[in-house]
Structure formats: structure tokens, C-alpha cells
Design a protein around this motif. Structure first.
Motif, PDB file in Angstrom:
ATOM      1  N   CYS A  76      -4.010   6.435  -9.212  1.00 32.16           N
ATOM      2  CA  CYS A  76      -3.690   7.127  -7.957  1.00 32.16           C
ATOM      3  C   CYS A  76      -3.379   6.177  -6.808  1.00 32.16           C
ATOM      4  O   CYS A  76      -3.193   6.629  -5.671  1.00 32.16           O
ATOM      5  CB  CYS A  76      -4.828   8.069  -7.569  1.00 32.16           C
ATOM      6  N   HIS A  77      -3.287   4.865  -7.078  1.00 31.82           N
ATOM      7  CA  HIS A  77      -2.967   3.914  -5.998  1.00 31.82           C
ATOM      8  C   HIS A  77      -2.317   2.692  -6.607  1.00 31.82           C
ATOM      9  O   HIS A  77      -2.983   1.827  -7.182  1.00 31.82           O
ATOM     10  CB  HIS A  77      -4.272   3.534  -5.263  1.00 31.82           C
ATOM     11  N   THR A  78      -0.975   2.614  -6.497  1.00 32.21           N
ATOM     12  CA  THR A  78      -0.281   1.404  -6.955  1.00 32.21           C
ATOM     13  C   THR A  78       0.860   1.054  -6.002  1.00 32.21           C
ATOM     14  O   THR A  78       1.388   1.896  -5.290  1.00 32.21           O
ATOM     15  CB  THR A  78       0.336   1.517  -8.376  1.00 32.21           C
ATOM     16  N   HIS A  79       1.209  -0.213  -6.061  1.00 31.22           N
ATOM     17  CA  HIS A  79       2.406  -0.732  -5.386  1.00 31.22           C
ATOM     18  C   HIS A  79       3.234  -1.415  -6.469  1.00 31.22           C
ATOM     19  O   HIS A  79       3.603  -2.580  -6.338  1.00 31.22           O
ATOM     20  CB  HIS A  79       2.043  -1.777  -4.334  1.00 31.22           C
ATOM     21  N   CYS A  80       3.483  -0.711  -7.583  1.00 29.02           N
ATOM     22  CA  CYS A  80       4.030  -1.415  -8.751  1.00 29.02           C
ATOM     23  C   CYS A  80       5.547  -1.589  -8.701  1.00 29.02           C
ATOM     24  O   CYS A  80       6.105  -2.255  -9.576  1.00 29.02           O
ATOM     25  CB  CYS A  80       3.578  -0.734 -10.039  1.00 29.02           C
ATOM     26  N   ILE A 145       3.073   5.752  -6.781  1.00 27.06           N
ATOM     27  CA  ILE A 145       3.762   4.512  -6.434  1.00 27.06           C
ATOM     28  C   ILE A 145       4.068   4.544  -4.945  1.00 27.06           C
ATOM     29  O   ILE A 145       4.675   5.490  -4.439  1.00 27.06           O
ATOM     30  CB  ILE A 145       5.074   4.354  -7.231  1.00 27.06           C
ATOM     31  N   LYS A 146       3.663   3.474  -4.253  1.00 27.45           N
ATOM     32  CA  LYS A 146       3.895   3.387  -2.816  1.00 27.45           C
ATOM     33  C   LYS A 146       5.151   2.566  -2.524  1.00 27.45           C
ATOM     34  O   LYS A 146       5.462   1.625  -3.245  1.00 27.45           O
ATOM     35  CB  LYS A 146       2.699   2.689  -2.146  1.00 27.45           C
ATOM     36  N   SER A 147       5.793   2.897  -1.415  1.00 29.83           N
ATOM     37  CA  SER A 147       6.803   1.994  -0.876  1.00 29.83           C
ATOM     38  C   SER A 147       6.052   0.946  -0.034  1.00 29.83           C
ATOM     39  O   SER A 147       4.885   0.706  -0.253  1.00 29.83           O
ATOM     40  CB  SER A 147       7.820   2.770  -0.035  1.00 29.83           C
ATOM     41  N   ILE A 246      -4.944   6.568   3.360  1.00 21.55           N
ATOM     42  CA  ILE A 246      -5.054   5.347   4.177  1.00 21.55           C
ATOM     43  C   ILE A 246      -5.636   4.185   3.376  1.00 21.55           C
ATOM     44  O   ILE A 246      -6.453   4.389   2.476  1.00 21.55           O
ATOM     45  CB  ILE A 246      -5.929   5.624   5.439  1.00 21.55           C
ATOM     46  N   HIS A 247      -5.151   2.977   3.677  1.00 26.70           N
ATOM     47  CA  HIS A 247      -5.818   1.736   3.270  1.00 26.70           C
ATOM     48  C   HIS A 247      -6.773   1.403   4.412  1.00 26.70           C
ATOM     49  O   HIS A 247      -6.312   1.076   5.521  1.00 26.70           O
ATOM     50  CB  HIS A 247      -4.827   0.590   3.166  1.00 26.70           C
ATOM     51  N   ALA A 248      -8.038   1.475   4.182  1.00 25.29           N
ATOM     52  CA  ALA A 248      -8.975   1.292   5.287  1.00 25.29           C
ATOM     53  C   ALA A 248     -10.193   0.488   4.875  1.00 25.29           C
ATOM     54  O   ALA A 248     -10.626   0.536   3.719  1.00 25.29           O
ATOM     55  CB  ALA A 248      -9.435   2.655   5.814  1.00 25.29           C
ATOM     56  N   ASP A 269      -8.831   4.522   0.939  1.00 23.93           N
ATOM     57  CA  ASP A 269      -8.816   3.588  -0.187  1.00 23.93           C
ATOM     58  C   ASP A 269      -9.294   2.198   0.230  1.00 23.93           C
ATOM     59  O   ASP A 269      -9.023   1.757   1.347  1.00 23.93           O
ATOM     60  CB  ASP A 269      -7.393   3.505  -0.749  1.00 23.93           C
ATOM     61  N   HIS A 270      -9.961   1.531  -0.691  1.00 25.24           N
ATOM     62  CA  HIS A 270     -10.624   0.219  -0.526  1.00 25.24           C
ATOM     63  C   HIS A 270     -12.067   0.439  -0.087  1.00 25.24           C
ATOM     64  O   HIS A 270     -12.970   0.421  -0.903  1.00 25.24           O
ATOM     65  CB  HIS A 270      -9.887  -0.723   0.441  1.00 25.24           C
ATOM     66  N   LEU A 271     -12.345   0.472   1.227  1.00 25.45           N
ATOM     67  CA  LEU A 271     -13.635   0.904   1.791  1.00 25.45           C
ATOM     68  C   LEU A 271     -14.802  -0.062   1.625  1.00 25.45           C
ATOM     69  O   LEU A 271     -15.953   0.336   1.843  1.00 25.45           O
ATOM     70  CB  LEU A 271     -14.044   2.278   1.212  1.00 25.45           C
ATOM     71  N   THR A 321      -5.731   0.935 -10.006  1.00 19.56           N
ATOM     72  CA  THR A 321      -5.413  -0.483 -10.212  1.00 19.56           C
ATOM     73  C   THR A 321      -5.047  -1.193  -8.914  1.00 19.56           C
ATOM     74  O   THR A 321      -5.226  -2.400  -8.812  1.00 19.56           O
ATOM     75  CB  THR A 321      -4.219  -0.674 -11.175  1.00 19.56           C
ATOM     76  N   ASP A 322      -4.451  -0.463  -7.933  1.00 16.78           N
ATOM     77  CA  ASP A 322      -3.861  -1.114  -6.750  1.00 16.78           C
ATOM     78  C   ASP A 322      -2.792  -2.119  -7.179  1.00 16.78           C
ATOM     79  O   ASP A 322      -2.525  -3.092  -6.457  1.00 16.78           O
ATOM     80  CB  ASP A 322      -4.938  -1.793  -5.897  1.00 16.78           C
ATOM     81  N   CYS A 323      -2.207  -1.925  -8.350  1.00 20.87           N
ATOM     82  CA  CYS A 323      -1.222  -2.887  -8.875  1.00 20.87           C
ATOM     83  C   CYS A 323      -0.269  -3.330  -7.762  1.00 20.87           C
ATOM     84  O   CYS A 323       0.508  -2.540  -7.227  1.00 20.87           O
ATOM     85  CB  CYS A 323      -0.450  -2.232 -10.013  1.00 20.87           C
TER      86      CYS A 323
HETATM   87 FE    FE Z   1      -3.011  -0.948  -1.927  1.00 18.95          FE
END
Ligand code: FE
Ligand code: DI6
Length: 409
Positions: A76-80, A145-147, A246-248, A269-271, A321-323
Motif C-alpha cells: 500500500c506504499h511504494t515509489h516503484c 504507486i506514488k508519483s 501523508i508521509h509523517a 505513513d512512517h510514524l 515496502t516503501d520501494c
Molecule cells: Fe514513501
């Protein structure tokens, strides 16, 4: 109209991850000796084989010979999607440079931005597919997938189009997230507010109008954007009816998660630096805490996310993964599960729920997938293991036998 195909999986134990039906103490929702009836792309029935309804008795069976079935995994969280290579930064960090120092010196995210801007759509797709294939090979069937490596309209669009194309080229569902507020691009140096206004007022509405945006994310951090800047992006997203995440609290506590909860964010996300006192706000908003042990590991962070406070407040916990090329060059969901247990002390059941049910929740897709339950999409992973915990326990071992995606496979 073609008849809907029906088949029944037998000879398997199923970790359903359904809540409610599982007996106390069984966080996997485990059904030994199970049958799973699949009609078309949906799960029609799941339970002990002896209870299979008679309407399925004449259906073809598919004997899995003692495998374990879980929901197909959700990342649920990647920058692949990106171009370029940051292996040199890995070397620099080993020589003593910090992630923040590299970012401030124009490396980090901005070096990936330069490479991604220089890549054609075809080149970006070709660079990204091997990463996607590695995820798929470990059971992923839903991928966010994030931009955020384009940071201008053209290149953000290209990234999101490539993400959508990946969903067409491979057997998986891709959800796209617009992360225009990821880093300050060089042409806006010293004008972060101007850039945020551009993202909120021009880039985001254009990409939403093109149908490229399923959610909006922002990096709330000292090296990225402040809470008031993130709020401007979230106001624009909310006005367009697009959910936010959010990345927080990755490197410091700016109260980003609390801010996002105020917008009913899908996830924060992160936290690692989340104040335990902020956990109830996430729970009240239904915001999922997405923990990313790959970034924690890669950056050799020392501060653990407040897992006990999240549990106590009843915040749903996903893992991913936060790939990405900088802080988490990781394409193994099973290793993420292991790291979540070993580094963050999640239980294997929490870690695996975090890659299935809670990952789906973090994408707003829990009604459709993430558990093995009647009515849900038949996205399943078939594993050559006996105990669900084995999926989180072993390191560098991939027991995936096959994926069933939308009833196929
Ligand atoms: Fe990320
Ligand atoms: N937090 C991260 O960990 C990644 N992005 C973000 O907002 C890092 C992305 C990169 O270094 O390329």
C-alpha cells in the motif's frame, strides 16, 4: 452471455484474516481443511470443506495438496516508478554522510527527479517493471504507486501514466497516488509556498481531470513540506473529492499525522516520531498507520514507531515496502513482514494482516479485497508453508506457489 465459471479450491488451509468470525486467539482467521468456492472473479464461499454448500458439489475442484492460502498481498506504499540509480548514495552513507545531508546537498530525491525527468515513458516503464515483477513474485496483487519524482506537470503525468500502464501489463491492480509535494524542484528553490500553490492549484486539478489520481500524498518533514503547506494540498484534494494520505513523523515530529487525521486521511505513513498521544486521533479518524521497516532499516534509524500506543488506541496497522531508490530499495514484501516483526516487534499475525487486510484498508479497498471472505474479489496467494507465521519468520525464502487474481490463475 458467457456462463460464470465456478471452481472450488480444496486441500488447503486458509488464513482468511477475516475479523469477527475468527475464534479468540486466532488472529489469522485460520480455517484448516478448507474449501474456497470461486465464482467468476469473486469468492462465493469459504469454510471447512465438510460445510461446502450443495450448490458447489458438482463444481470442478482444484486440489492444492496441503498449501496455505492467504489473501493476495497488498503493497500500500511504494515509489516503484522512477529512473536512475542511487547506489552511490548508499556508498556515501557508508562513508558517513546522512540521508538529510545528502538531500540538502541536492542529491537524494532530487537526483532521482533529474533522472526521471530525462526518461521517456517507455524508458520509465522498462525501468520500473522489474521492480513490480519482484513484488508480484512474492504474492502482491494490489500495488499502490506514488508519483513525486517528476515535480512538474509533464513528468508527474508521465509517472502516473506509467503506473496505470503497469496495471494493464501485469496481473495486478494498481492504485495511483499523486505525491507532487514530495520535494522542492530546482526551479522553485526558495519558493516552497509558490510551488505548493502551483501543485494545489494547477498540477493536481489537471491530473485529477485526466483520471490519473486515486489519492493524494504529501511529505511532511523538515526537509520537505510544513504542516500548513501540506494543508493547502489537502484542501485542494478534499475540494476535488480525492482522499489523502501523508508521509509523517519519519525523521521528526511536526504533527503531520494529526493534521492528516483531521482530513480523514486513508493512512499516515512512517510514524517513528509519532507522539503516543496522537494515536487516538488516528483511531477516531479511521486512519491506518502504515509502518515502513525498510526505510527504518536502510536509514539505520534508532527510534521505533509507538506500536504499543497504536495498538492501545486501536489504530489499524499496515506495513509496506516503501520501494524507492533512496531510503528503501526493497522489493520483498516477505522481508518487510520479517522486519516488521524483528525490528518493530509486530506479531507475525499483525505483520501479515498488515500486508493484506490493513493494506487494503489503507487504500480504501477493504470492502473489495484484503481478506478471504464471500463477496470479495478472488485475489489469493497460494504458499508452500504449513503455518502462517512461517511467511514472516523465514528470511530470503519465497514459498509462493501461485497467485489467483480476480479468480484467474
Ligand atoms: Fe514513501
Ligand atoms: N520518504 C521516504 O522515505 C521516501 N520519500 C519520502 O517521502 C524517500 C524517497 C527518496 O529518497 O527517493
Amino acid at each position: 452471455m458467457a456462463a460464470i465459471s465456478t471452481r472450488v479450491l480444496v486441500g488447503a488451509d486458509v488464513a482468511t484474516f477475516a475479523t469477527g468470525s475468527a475464534p479468540p486467539g486466532d488472529a489469522y482467521g485460520l480455517v484448516r481443511g478448507a474449501a474456497v468456492a470461486i465464482e467468476g472473479e469473486r469468492i462465493a464461499w469459504v469454510g471447512p470443506v465438510a460445510g461446502l454448500p450443495s450448490r458447489f458439489h458438482a463444481s470442478p475442484t482444484d486440489d492444492l495438496g496441503g498449501a496455505l492460502v492467504t489473501p493476495a498481498l497488498v503493497d500500500c506504499h511504494t515509489h516503484c516508478v522512477y529512473a536512475g540509480n542511487r547506489a552511490r548514495e548508499f556508498e556515501l552513507r557508508l562513508e558517513g554522510a546522512s540521508y538529510e545531508a545528502i538531500a540538502r546537498a541536492g542529491g537524494g530525491i532530487r537526483s532521482t527527479v533529474a533522472a526521471t525527468r530525462a526518461a521517456s515513458e517507455e524508458a520509465l516503464l522498462a525501468a520500473s517493471l522489474p521492480r513490480v515483477d519482484a513484488l508480484v513474485a512474492e504474492g502482491i496483487a494490489t500495488l499502490e504507486i506514488k508519483s513525486g519524482y517528476g515535480l512538474d506537470l509533464d513528468c508527474e503525468r508521465r509517472m502516473l501514466r506509467v503506473a496505470r500502464e503497469i496495471g494493464r501489463r501485469r496481473r495486478l491492480t494498481v492504485r495511483t497516488t499523486f505525491l507532487g509535494a514530495h520535494a522542492l524542484p530546482p526551479e522553485w528553490t526558495d519558493d516552497a509556498d509558490g510551488y505548493v500553490g502551483h501543485v494545489a492549484g494547477e498540477v493536481l486539478p489537471a491530473l485529477v481531470a485526466e483520471g490519473l489520481v486515486d489519492a493524494v500524498d504529501a511529505f511532511c518533514e523538515g526537509i520537505a513540506f510544513s504542516p500548513p503547506q501540506v494543508a493547502r494540498v489537502f484542501d485542494a484534494a478534499s475540494a476535488l473529492g480525492v482522499p489523502v494520505k501523508i508521509h509523517a513523523e519519519q525523521l521528526s515530529d511536526l504533527g503531520g499525522a494529526r493534521l492528516a487525521a483531521g482530513y480523514g486521511a486513508l493512512s499516515a505513513d512512517h510514524l517513528e516520531h509519532l507522539a503516543p498521544a496522537d494515536a487516538p486521533a488516528l483511531a477516531a479518524a479511521g486512519t491506518v498507520a502504515v509502518l515502513l521497516p525498510g526505510a527504518f532499516y536502510t536509514l539505520r534509524e534508532a527510534r521505533l514507531p509507538p506500536v504499543a500506543a497504536l495498538r492501545e488506541a486501536g489504530v489499524p496497522i499496515a506495513i509496506a515496502t516503501d520501494c524507492n531508490p533512496g531510503s528503501s530499495p526493497l522489493t520483498s514484501p516477505l522481508l518487510v513482514a520479517n522486519m516488521a516483526c524483528t525490528l518493530f516487534r509486530l506479531t507475525p499475525a499483525e505483520a501479515l494482516a498488515g500486508l493484506t487486510r490493513e493494506g487494503a484498508r489503507a487504500l480504501g479497498m477493504l470492502d473489495d479485497r484484503g481478506t478471504v471472505e464471500a463477496g470479495k474479489r478472488a485475489d489469493l496467494a497460494v504458499w508452500d508453508v504449513h503455518e502462517p507465521a512461517e511467511l514472516a519468520y523465514r528470511i530470503g525464502f519465497n514459498p509462493l506457489r501461485r497467485r489467483i487474481v480476480g479468480g484467474v490463475g
